[in-house]
Write an enzyme that holds these catalytic residues in place. Sequence first.
Site, PDB file in Angstrom:
ATOM      1  N   HIS A 158      35.935  37.113  33.380  1.00  0.00           N
ATOM      2  CA  HIS A 158      35.374  37.795  34.545  1.00  0.00           C
ATOM      3  C   HIS A 158      36.160  39.020  35.010  1.00  0.00           C
ATOM      4  O   HIS A 158      35.770  39.659  35.979  1.00  0.00           O
ATOM      5  CB  HIS A 158      35.192  36.811  35.709  1.00  0.00           C
ATOM      6  CG  HIS A 158      36.480  36.264  36.260  1.00  0.00           C
ATOM      7  ND1 HIS A 158      36.581  35.766  37.547  1.00  0.00           N
ATOM      8  CD2 HIS A 158      37.711  36.121  35.715  1.00  0.00           C
ATOM      9  CE1 HIS A 158      37.798  35.338  37.766  1.00  0.00           C
ATOM     10  NE2 HIS A 158      38.513  35.538  36.674  1.00  0.00           N
ATOM     11  N   HIS A 159      37.250  39.359  34.327  1.00  0.00           N
ATOM     12  CA  HIS A 159      37.975  40.590  34.673  1.00  0.00           C
ATOM     13  C   HIS A 159      37.556  41.777  33.815  1.00  0.00           C
ATOM     14  O   HIS A 159      38.010  42.898  34.064  1.00  0.00           O
ATOM     15  CB  HIS A 159      39.484  40.385  34.522  1.00  0.00           C
ATOM     16  CG  HIS A 159      40.053  39.364  35.455  1.00  0.00           C
ATOM     17  ND1 HIS A 159      39.829  39.396  36.813  1.00  0.00           N
ATOM     18  CD2 HIS A 159      40.829  38.270  35.220  1.00  0.00           C
ATOM     19  CE1 HIS A 159      40.453  38.366  37.379  1.00  0.00           C
ATOM     20  NE2 HIS A 159      41.048  37.668  36.440  1.00  0.00           N
ATOM     21  N   CYS A 160      36.722  41.541  32.824  1.00  0.00           N
ATOM     22  CA  CYS A 160      36.300  42.625  31.935  1.00  0.00           C
ATOM     23  C   CYS A 160      34.939  43.159  32.368  1.00  0.00           C
ATOM     24  O   CYS A 160      34.013  42.386  32.643  1.00  0.00           O
ATOM     25  CB  CYS A 160      36.225  42.123  30.493  1.00  0.00           C
ATOM     26  SG  CYS A 160      35.875  43.443  29.297  1.00  0.00           S
TER      27      CYS A 160
END
Length: 343
Positions: A158-160
């Site tokens: 979920h950080h990309c």
Amino acid sequence: MKRLTERVHHEEQESEEVVWVKREDARSAGKLPIVFSRNYAVRFGGLERLHPFDAAKGKHIHKLLCAQLQLDDGSFYEPTELTKDQLRRIHTRDYLKSLRWSMNVACIAEVPVMAFVPNRYIQRSYLRPMRFQAAGSILAGKLALDYGWAINLGGGFHHCCSYRGGGFCPYADISLLIVRLFEQEPFRVRRIMIVDLDAHQGNGHERDFNNVAAVYILDMYNAFVYPRDHVAKESIRCAVELRNYTEDGFYLRQLKRCLMQSLAEFRPDMVVYNAGTDVLEGDPLGNLAISAEGVIERDRLVFSTFRALGIPVVMLLSGGYLKASAGVITDSIVNLRLQGLLN
């Protein structure tokens, strides 16, 4: 984000969608909608131990589930590695090209010594397993439509976002999953809710779906740890910013409130549940204080809320940096089954 928004509404179907299963084959005999591949594991000659993430978490959960539920390899669905063309459905060409440089990948993986490793080795030992996990998320999304639920024993990066990686997340599997559902199932899936309960803010999908009305984001996270992305935060429609060492009672009360508030504001056709276990007490990066029992109750609340309404749920594992995470996740999946939520 005009480019991504156009893709969300694009309805062209391609015959080479290798990670999707045909609907008539979706309920294959003896299989559960749990996705796993032995190719998920990151093997980097021991360098993976320099990051606190358990690079073989999916493998450990798979082994525990087989023992506790009397399953075998044939009980799980297995994805096919994503191709470059499939990755380009979300990712920019410049971003994918940047992964050819070991320095860039080292920054994403948060393992500085990787900068000195030949990129061909990084492709094989780190990025290829991540492409398999991202493919698993997409496959799990399709299976959830047919079964009412699905779990990928990996993914949740979920950080990309489409143009930038970070936080051990090289591919935007959540965005890929959502865009594929909109494209492949335009009559069944028009509105999607992301329920992100990883300890960290989900700034990747938040950047990708800024001002996309068809995607609703609920995010509960520790506001005092990475990434503290204030621009991405504008995309969250139901947010709870937690303090360090938040415990079960407050956490579960806030979750119940947010689930009810979100459903009052938005009725989804599908829920993407990012079920990070870095909320566990003692996790070195999440810095919260949720017990194993609290995580199991959290997962039960999410599944029971949406399954009672007939809304499919796809669960991704996301973060979790304790060796105990695999056991807690296994116990939670077994509990969901015992509660009749994984029928």
